[in-house]
Scaffold this motif. Sequence first.
Motif, PDB file in Angstrom:
ATOM      1  N   GLY A 166       0.802  -1.215   0.000  1.00 43.02           N
ATOM      2  CA  GLY A 166       0.000   0.000   0.000  1.00 43.02           C
ATOM      3  C   GLY A 166       0.836   1.267   0.000  1.00 43.02           C
ATOM      4  O   GLY A 166       0.386   2.302   0.511  1.00 43.02           O
ATOM      5  N   PHE A 167       2.039   1.177  -0.581  1.00 46.04           N
ATOM      6  CA  PHE A 167       2.947   2.334  -0.549  1.00 46.04           C
ATOM      7  C   PHE A 167       2.304   3.567  -1.174  1.00 46.04           C
ATOM      8  O   PHE A 167       2.405   4.670  -0.656  1.00 46.04           O
ATOM      9  CB  PHE A 167       4.243   1.984  -1.276  1.00 46.04           C
ATOM     10  N   TRP A 168       1.631   3.378  -2.311  1.00 47.24           N
ATOM     11  CA  TRP A 168       0.899   4.491  -2.935  1.00 47.24           C
ATOM     12  C   TRP A 168      -0.496   4.547  -2.314  1.00 47.24           C
ATOM     13  O   TRP A 168      -1.481   4.079  -2.883  1.00 47.24           O
ATOM     14  CB  TRP A 168       0.842   4.294  -4.453  1.00 47.24           C
ATOM     15  N   PHE A 169      -0.545   5.092  -1.133  1.00 50.81           N
ATOM     16  CA  PHE A 169      -1.729   4.959  -0.276  1.00 50.81           C
ATOM     17  C   PHE A 169      -2.911   5.810  -0.721  1.00 50.81           C
ATOM     18  O   PHE A 169      -3.991   5.712  -0.134  1.00 50.81           O
ATOM     19  CB  PHE A 169      -1.374   5.304   1.175  1.00 50.81           C
ATOM     20  N   THR A 170      -2.745   6.661  -1.723  1.00 51.25           N
ATOM     21  CA  THR A 170      -3.892   7.421  -2.219  1.00 51.25           C
ATOM     22  C   THR A 170      -4.689   6.645  -3.263  1.00 51.25           C
ATOM     23  O   THR A 170      -5.728   7.116  -3.711  1.00 51.25           O
ATOM     24  CB  THR A 170      -3.431   8.758  -2.837  1.00 51.25           C
ATOM     25  N   ARG A 171      -4.202   5.484  -3.658  1.00 51.06           N
ATOM     26  CA  ARG A 171      -4.900   4.655  -4.649  1.00 51.06           C
ATOM     27  C   ARG A 171      -5.797   3.657  -3.932  1.00 51.06           C
ATOM     28  O   ARG A 171      -5.310   2.824  -3.158  1.00 51.06           O
ATOM     29  CB  ARG A 171      -3.898   3.911  -5.525  1.00 51.06           C
ATOM     30  N   PRO A 172      -7.087   3.681  -4.174  1.00 50.90           N
ATOM     31  CA  PRO A 172      -7.981   2.711  -3.528  1.00 50.90           C
ATOM     32  C   PRO A 172      -7.584   1.267  -3.811  1.00 50.90           C
ATOM     33  O   PRO A 172      -7.729   0.401  -2.945  1.00 50.90           O
ATOM     34  CB  PRO A 172      -9.345   3.048  -4.120  1.00 50.90           C
ATOM     35  N   THR A 173      -7.094   0.990  -5.030  1.00 49.89           N
ATOM     36  CA  THR A 173      -6.714  -0.379  -5.355  1.00 49.89           C
ATOM     37  C   THR A 173      -5.528  -0.846  -4.517  1.00 49.89           C
ATOM     38  O   THR A 173      -5.449  -2.023  -4.146  1.00 49.89           O
ATOM     39  CB  THR A 173      -6.364  -0.487  -6.849  1.00 49.89           C
ATOM     40  N   ALA A 174      -4.608   0.069  -4.221  1.00 47.87           N
ATOM     41  CA  ALA A 174      -3.459  -0.297  -3.389  1.00 47.87           C
ATOM     42  C   ALA A 174      -3.885  -0.550  -1.944  1.00 47.87           C
ATOM     43  O   ALA A 174      -3.408  -1.490  -1.294  1.00 47.87           O
ATOM     44  CB  ALA A 174      -2.397   0.809  -3.447  1.00 47.87           C
ATOM     45  N   ILE A 175      -4.783   0.269  -1.444  1.00 46.69           N
ATOM     46  CA  ILE A 175      -5.272   0.081  -0.083  1.00 46.69           C
ATOM     47  C   ILE A 175      -6.042  -1.222   0.025  1.00 46.69           C
ATOM     48  O   ILE A 175      -5.918  -1.975   1.003  1.00 46.69           O
ATOM     49  CB  ILE A 175      -6.152   1.271   0.349  1.00 46.69           C
ATOM     50  N   TYR A 176      -6.853  -1.519  -0.990  1.00 53.28           N
ATOM     51  CA  TYR A 176      -7.585  -2.793  -1.008  1.00 53.28           C
ATOM     52  C   TYR A 176      -6.605  -3.965  -1.018  1.00 53.28           C
ATOM     53  O   TYR A 176      -6.800  -4.958  -0.296  1.00 53.28           O
ATOM     54  CB  TYR A 176      -8.490  -2.838  -2.241  1.00 53.28           C
ATOM     55  N   ALA A 177      -5.535  -3.853  -1.812  1.00 50.22           N
ATOM     56  CA  ALA A 177      -4.569  -4.948  -1.945  1.00 50.22           C
ATOM     57  C   ALA A 177      -3.806  -5.179  -0.646  1.00 50.22           C
ATOM     58  O   ALA A 177      -3.615  -6.331  -0.229  1.00 50.22           O
ATOM     59  CB  ALA A 177      -3.593  -4.650  -3.088  1.00 50.22           C
TER      60      ALA A 177
ATOM     61  N   LEU B 269      -4.697  -4.354   2.415  1.00 50.80           N
ATOM     62  CA  LEU B 269      -5.615  -4.855   3.435  1.00 50.80           C
ATOM     63  C   LEU B 269      -5.923  -6.331   3.186  1.00 50.80           C
ATOM     64  O   LEU B 269      -5.985  -7.139   4.125  1.00 50.80           O
ATOM     65  CB  LEU B 269      -6.902  -4.035   3.434  1.00 50.80           C
ATOM     66  N   LYS B 270      -6.084  -6.687   1.926  1.00 50.32           N
ATOM     67  CA  LYS B 270      -6.351  -8.081   1.564  1.00 50.32           C
ATOM     68  C   LYS B 270      -5.178  -8.970   1.965  1.00 50.32           C
ATOM     69  O   LYS B 270      -5.368 -10.051   2.553  1.00 50.32           O
ATOM     70  CB  LYS B 270      -6.602  -8.164   0.062  1.00 50.32           C
ATOM     71  N   ALA B 271      -3.956  -8.519   1.654  1.00 46.13           N
ATOM     72  CA  ALA B 271      -2.769  -9.292   2.026  1.00 46.13           C
ATOM     73  C   ALA B 271      -2.672  -9.447   3.536  1.00 46.13           C
ATOM     74  O   ALA B 271      -2.358 -10.529   4.060  1.00 46.13           O
ATOM     75  CB  ALA B 271      -1.510  -8.611   1.479  1.00 46.13           C
ATOM     76  N   PHE B 272      -2.947  -8.378   4.248  1.00 40.48           N
ATOM     77  CA  PHE B 272      -2.842  -8.396   5.709  1.00 40.48           C
ATOM     78  C   PHE B 272      -3.858  -9.365   6.307  1.00 40.48           C
ATOM     79  O   PHE B 272      -3.523 -10.179   7.180  1.00 40.48           O
ATOM     80  CB  PHE B 272      -3.060  -6.985   6.254  1.00 40.48           C
ATOM     81  N   LEU B 273      -5.109  -9.317   5.843  1.00 45.01           N
ATOM     82  CA  LEU B 273      -6.161 -10.148   6.422  1.00 45.01           C
ATOM     83  C   LEU B 273      -5.964 -11.626   6.073  1.00 45.01           C
ATOM     84  O   LEU B 273      -6.148 -12.508   6.922  1.00 45.01           O
ATOM     85  CB  LEU B 273      -7.534  -9.671   5.937  1.00 45.01           C
ATOM     86  N   VAL B 274      -5.599 -11.913   4.823  1.00 48.19           N
ATOM     87  CA  VAL B 274      -5.382 -13.308   4.435  1.00 48.19           C
ATOM     88  C   VAL B 274      -4.223 -13.901   5.227  1.00 48.19           C
ATOM     89  O   VAL B 274      -4.286 -15.055   5.697  1.00 48.19           O
ATOM     90  CB  VAL B 274      -5.124 -13.420   2.922  1.00 48.19           C
TER      91      VAL B 274
ATOM     92  N   SER C 150      -1.032  -7.928  -4.806  1.00 52.44           N
ATOM     93  CA  SER C 150       0.097  -7.187  -4.241  1.00 52.44           C
ATOM     94  C   SER C 150       0.926  -6.497  -5.320  1.00 52.44           C
ATOM     95  O   SER C 150       1.838  -5.724  -5.004  1.00 52.44           O
ATOM     96  CB  SER C 150       0.991  -8.125  -3.414  1.00 52.44           C
ATOM     97  N   MET C 151       0.604  -6.770  -6.597  1.00 56.65           N
ATOM     98  CA  MET C 151       1.259  -6.051  -7.697  1.00 56.65           C
ATOM     99  C   MET C 151       0.932  -4.566  -7.687  1.00 56.65           C
ATOM    100  O   MET C 151       1.518  -3.787  -8.442  1.00 56.65           O
ATOM    101  CB  MET C 151       0.843  -6.645  -9.041  1.00 56.65           C
ATOM    102  N   GLU C 152      -0.021  -4.150  -6.847  1.00 54.74           N
ATOM    103  CA  GLU C 152      -0.338  -2.730  -6.727  1.00 54.74           C
ATOM    104  C   GLU C 152       0.823  -1.948  -6.130  1.00 54.74           C
ATOM    105  O   GLU C 152       0.885  -0.732  -6.261  1.00 54.74           O
ATOM    106  CB  GLU C 152      -1.587  -2.543  -5.869  1.00 54.74           C
TER     107      GLU C 152
END
Length: 690
Positions: free
Chosen positions: A154-165, A167-172, A249-251
């Motif tokens: 989520g380095f580019w934290f202003t991108r919704p897709t990066a935040i989704y990615a 968070l998804k990695a963290f939860l899984v 995580s490619m985001e």
Amino acid sequence: MQLLYLIVPLAPLAGALIAGLFGRAIGRSGAHWVTILLMIVSTLGAAVVFLDVLDGNNYNGAVYTWLASGNVRFEIGFLIDRLSATMMLVVTFVSLMVHIYTIGYMADDPGYQRFFSYISLFTFSMLMLVMANNFLQLFFGWEAVGLVSYLLIGFWFTRPTAIYANLKAFLVNRIGDFGFLLGIALVLMYFGTLHYDAVFGAAKTLAGNTIEIFPGTPWSLMTVICLLLFVGAMGKSAQFPLHVWLPDSMEGPTPISALIHAATMVTAGIFMVARMSPLFELSDTALSVVMIIGAITAFFMALIATVVYDIKRVVAYSTLSQLGYMTVALGASAYSVGIFHLVTHAFFKAVLFLGAGSVIIALHHEQDMRKMGGLRKYMPITYITMLIGAFANAGFPPFAGFFSKDTIIEAVHASQVPGAGFAYLATLLGVFVGGFYSFRLVFYAFHGKERFADPHHPDVKALEAERAAERAAHQKDDAHGAHDDKSHDAHKENEGHAHKGNEAPHESPAVVTVPLILLAIPSVCAGWVIGTFLYGNFFGDAIVFSPQHPVMATLKEEFHGVVPMMLHGLTALPFWFALAGLGTAWYLYIARPDLPAVLRRKAGVLVTVLMDKYGFDRFNDWFFAGGARSVGTGLWQGGDVAVIDGFVNGSARMVGWLASVTRYLQSGFIYHYAFAMIIGILVLLTMVFL
């Protein structure tokens, strides 16, 4: 040497702290110089440690006691043997190459110093994991790499897709880590210690113990412990069905894709199972589960790589498949073969990711292969290194991937563990698919027409139509308040927009191409040490093989040297399957480039299923995310609205109503009180005489 053991992990930690806390003071160049210099120190230290271990000097000792509870001590300690020393060398070398590469890739990014801080911190976390001599420190490194990967994806934290990615990695990974923690808890409960040597030494004495998870149903204690530990490995190493986080995580920026997916986080699970070989060797059930899960991942994830167009996601699904091969080797009790493939894969997969990043830079951060083509004449160094990576990934001799992948297939073929037949078929078919998607990438991106300069090409028109539909969907979502499209566009300069005008692409700068060349060299020759690495008792006591699983002994009898193995490989099924995959890719993308679109239309349902990633993401969004939202809605409606607003607040309203009524009895007028007293006396007298 003990001081050097500390320097290896602490050097990148120091770089992370300096770049992170004092990034503004030292500036952009200061951030990359301090982190790279300290990574050089760490890499050289790891090389010295590796050479020292080759001389027979192992180490196993505590560095710091965190706490003591009764007879149990929770310590930070190092176990330096050939297994950990090998991992240290691979992790530090690949991380150093990524650090250097980052200078060119992230040159214009406003988070430059922060990025260098994160990748150095990530390296520290991985080193603490592989150097651990106890489960406590293993879990610390395990969680630390998960946390830092969350920050990096989520380095580019202003991108919704990066935040989704992220968070998804963290939860899984939390799902996997929950099982991992339960396994460690069982180890502490039954062994009374968290130290590897004590646990491994007592494992055989507890091999016959059982545990009742459900009353009346005994389970083998060792099977339960191994399966719980493997659940953690499934999360970290992205094994089916906990694989869903890795493609998204490619985001994150491309250097992170290389660092996470080549030699660090995703290999943590492979390393852990190999380290726990004294436990896994005591449970055929656990080995069978490991092998079958790995086989499913190896084949079915490779299939998705054949239909996606994003160049980074092709390599990401390739990583999933290769991790499946490593896991299959672990299930076949060929732990050293799994580690060998881990090492060779680290080099050629880093080449593929960093080469993909070089292409993305040249095309002004365009990632879709439908807007590439004909790049080999513009980017010869990137092309040659990517070609080497593709040959190694597909398993062609004499490249590194051939030796490790073919040995995995032979190990599965020799295994007697239940499920070995299915795993052999899956890994063999996976070779064909691997050859196809590897060269589909090379031919599509570097050969054929220059689609980046042809807006009328059918592929480009199809891509633009897809993006127009996505933009329309985003605008529709915005109308309903789903997300802010401005934040979605905030980092479009970083990835994903079209090539600028008719400007021709060009080769990347030296800070990008030099790491590619240095990683391409071991991608060719790292497999040549197979004799020493696998059949020369290289790992010593670090990896245990049970007499009931003589796979490595069988492989050793069939090995007659590097050159004979290559010559024999030319007549073996895996080579012809890989060659068939290459030939199919050549025919579809060089000889008949019009056919892929026709086949996609005719394949219909199959392509839809693969593009949908077997529906796992939709199921997770519906069942887990949707279920969580439904539970939250139920608690809101049933708990907050009905109970709190209805009952609790209703009680308050009832008290308020009673107060509003009784306040009329407290008017402050004497004649009201006298009248009330007279009424009260009359009521009492009536009650008495009646």
